[in-house]
Design a protein around this motif. Sequence first.
Motif, mmCIF file in Angstrom:
data_model
loop_
_atom_site.group_PDB
_atom_site.id
_atom_site.type_symbol
_atom_site.label_atom_id
_atom_site.label_comp_id
_atom_site.label_asym_id
_atom_site.label_seq_id
_atom_site.Cartn_x
_atom_site.Cartn_y
_atom_site.Cartn_z
ATOM 1 N N PHE A 103 1.346 -1.206 0.077
ATOM 2 C CA PHE A 103 0.273 -0.279 0.468
ATOM 3 C C PHE A 103 0.670 0.666 -0.348
ATOM 4 O O PHE A 103 1.438 1.804 1.341
ATOM 5 N N ALA A 104 0.856 1.936 -0.961
ATOM 6 C CA ALA A 104 1.435 3.466 -1.106
ATOM 7 C C ALA A 104 0.742 4.151 -0.224
ATOM 8 O O ALA A 104 0.067 5.218 0.164
ATOM 9 N N ALA A 105 2.332 5.060 0.731
ATOM 10 C CA ALA A 105 2.311 6.123 1.405
ATOM 11 C C ALA A 105 2.686 7.417 1.023
ATOM 12 O O ALA A 105 2.964 7.374 0.551
ATOM 13 N N ASP A 106 1.560 8.251 0.960
ATOM 14 C CA ASP A 106 2.026 9.905 1.246
ATOM 15 C C ASP A 106 3.757 9.768 1.218
ATOM 16 O O ASP A 106 4.297 11.125 0.706
ATOM 17 N N SER A 107 3.950 9.406 2.676
ATOM 18 C CA SER A 107 5.721 10.231 3.418
ATOM 19 C C SER A 107 5.653 9.308 3.842
ATOM 20 O O SER A 107 4.978 7.425 4.462
ATOM 21 N N LYS A 108 7.324 8.943 4.584
ATOM 22 C CA LYS A 108 7.578 8.294 5.830
ATOM 23 C C LYS A 108 6.799 8.208 6.762
ATOM 24 O O LYS A 108 6.659 6.995 7.215
ATOM 25 N N ASP A 109 6.490 9.161 7.367
ATOM 26 C CA ASP A 109 5.178 9.132 8.093
ATOM 27 C C ASP A 109 4.561 8.284 8.273
ATOM 28 O O ASP A 109 3.994 7.640 9.742
ATOM 29 N N GLU A 110 3.872 8.486 7.001
ATOM 30 C CA GLU A 110 2.426 7.598 6.986
ATOM 31 C C GLU A 110 2.513 6.432 6.700
ATOM 32 O O GLU A 110 1.559 5.728 7.327
ATOM 33 N N ALA A 111 3.352 5.756 6.216
ATOM 34 C CA ALA A 111 3.965 4.307 6.299
ATOM 35 C C ALA A 111 4.063 3.470 7.434
ATOM 36 O O ALA A 111 2.714 2.944 8.101
ATOM 37 N N LYS A 112 5.186 4.852 8.737
ATOM 38 C CA LYS A 112 4.972 4.228 9.739
ATOM 39 C C LYS A 112 4.244 4.279 10.631
ATOM 40 O O LYS A 112 3.330 3.291 11.337
ATOM 41 N N ALA A 113 2.592 5.187 10.659
ATOM 42 C CA ALA A 113 1.359 5.668 11.321
ATOM 43 C C ALA A 113 0.437 4.699 10.357
ATOM 44 O O ALA A 113 -0.089 3.722 11.434
ATOM 45 N N PRO A 149 9.562 -0.587 10.863
ATOM 46 C CA PRO A 149 9.475 0.324 9.016
ATOM 47 C C PRO A 149 11.127 1.274 9.576
ATOM 48 O O PRO A 149 11.856 1.360 10.415
ATOM 49 N N GLY A 150 11.033 1.604 8.148
ATOM 50 C CA GLY A 150 12.703 1.929 7.836
ATOM 51 C C GLY A 150 12.513 1.878 6.954
ATOM 52 O O GLY A 150 12.432 1.365 5.596
ATOM 53 N N GLN A 151 14.124 2.476 6.502
ATOM 54 C CA GLN A 151 14.522 3.107 4.950
ATOM 55 C C GLN A 151 15.461 0.745 4.841
ATOM 56 O O GLN A 151 16.402 0.923 5.317
ATOM 57 N N ARG A 152 14.633 0.812 3.809
ATOM 58 C CA ARG A 152 14.842 -0.476 2.969
ATOM 59 C C ARG A 152 16.308 -0.358 2.285
ATOM 60 O O ARG A 152 17.149 -1.162 1.720
ATOM 61 N N GLY A 161 10.625 0.982 3.560
ATOM 62 C CA GLY A 161 8.917 0.248 3.885
ATOM 63 C C GLY A 161 8.608 -0.058 5.506
ATOM 64 O O GLY A 161 9.405 -0.203 6.300
ATOM 65 N N ALA A 162 7.071 -1.308 5.627
ATOM 66 C CA ALA A 162 7.090 -0.859 7.070
ATOM 67 C C ALA A 162 6.161 -2.416 6.637
ATOM 68 O O ALA A 162 5.239 -1.822 6.129
ATOM 69 N N TYR A 163 6.662 -3.532 7.545
ATOM 70 C CA TYR A 163 5.978 -4.388 7.497
ATOM 71 C C TYR A 163 4.769 -4.795 8.027
ATOM 72 O O TYR A 163 5.390 -5.170 9.657
ATOM 73 N N ALA A 164 3.438 -5.907 7.896
ATOM 74 C CA ALA A 164 2.831 -6.747 9.261
ATOM 75 C C ALA A 164 1.630 -7.728 8.356
ATOM 76 O O ALA A 164 2.423 -7.883 7.694
ATOM 77 N N ARG A 165 1.754 -8.521 9.521
ATOM 78 C CA ARG A 165 0.794 -9.564 8.987
ATOM 79 C C ARG A 165 -0.590 -9.120 9.279
ATOM 80 O O ARG A 165 -0.857 -9.018 10.637
ATOM 81 N N CYS A 191 2.416 -4.348 3.784
ATOM 82 C CA CYS A 191 3.783 -3.344 3.227
ATOM 83 C C CYS A 191 2.926 -2.300 2.646
ATOM 84 O O CYS A 191 1.856 -1.846 2.954
ATOM 85 N N PHE A 192 3.476 -1.137 3.631
ATOM 86 C CA PHE A 192 3.026 0.093 4.132
ATOM 87 C C PHE A 192 4.445 0.798 3.300
ATOM 88 O O PHE A 192 5.636 0.937 4.151
ATOM 89 N N TYR A 193 5.022 1.843 1.982
ATOM 90 C CA TYR A 193 5.504 2.051 1.928
ATOM 91 C C TYR A 193 5.504 3.484 1.183
ATOM 92 O O TYR A 193 4.558 4.077 0.465
ATOM 93 N N VAL A 194 7.209 4.192 0.869
ATOM 94 C CA VAL A 194 6.834 4.782 -0.440
ATOM 95 C C VAL A 194 8.509 4.890 -0.596
ATOM 96 O O VAL A 194 9.260 4.648 -0.094
ATOM 97 N N PHE A 195 8.615 5.612 -2.211
ATOM 98 C CA PHE A 195 10.133 5.205 -2.359
ATOM 99 C C PHE A 195 10.565 7.043 -1.694
ATOM 100 O O PHE A 195 9.252 7.921 -2.017
ATOM 101 N N GLY A 196 11.965 6.665 -1.769
ATOM 102 C CA GLY A 196 12.242 8.077 -1.793
ATOM 103 C C GLY A 196 13.497 7.526 -0.422
ATOM 104 O O GLY A 196 12.855 6.904 -0.062
#
Length: 123
Positions: free
Chosen positions: A70-80, A96-99, A106-110, A118-123
């Motif tokens: 799932f794309a997030a708008d920011s790293k903060d949103e991916a973490k949230a 959550p962390g820079q991969r 990205g941040a990963y959960a089940r 995965c909750f992620y953002v490119f950059g």
Amino acid sequence: MIGYVTIGVSDLERAKIFYTTLFADKGAKVVIDAGRIAFIGNDPSSPMLAVCTPYDGEACETGNGGMVAFAADSKDEAKALYEKAISLGATDEGEPGQRVPDRFYGAYARDLDGNKLCFYVFG
């Protein structure tokens, strides 16, 4: 290109609550509820997540190597989103962390049925 992605769940009502609550800030709702399958998103013309009980009546199983990102708008949103998923009963699959330096965060959960997210953002 993607209309919807389907994941198997053991309890459809529980899954609908999990995903609509998880993505409430993005306006997610059950767009189509057809009994054993429900489509969650904003509207049928945008990509959606479908949750369903397996057609064959057998138990749902998670795939080895399968994941919905799932794309997030920011790293903060991916973490949230990751933290919200955990608070809703998901399990940690990678905090959550820079991969990839300067390319992928990205941040990963089940989820409640073991589907990998995965909750992620490119950059």
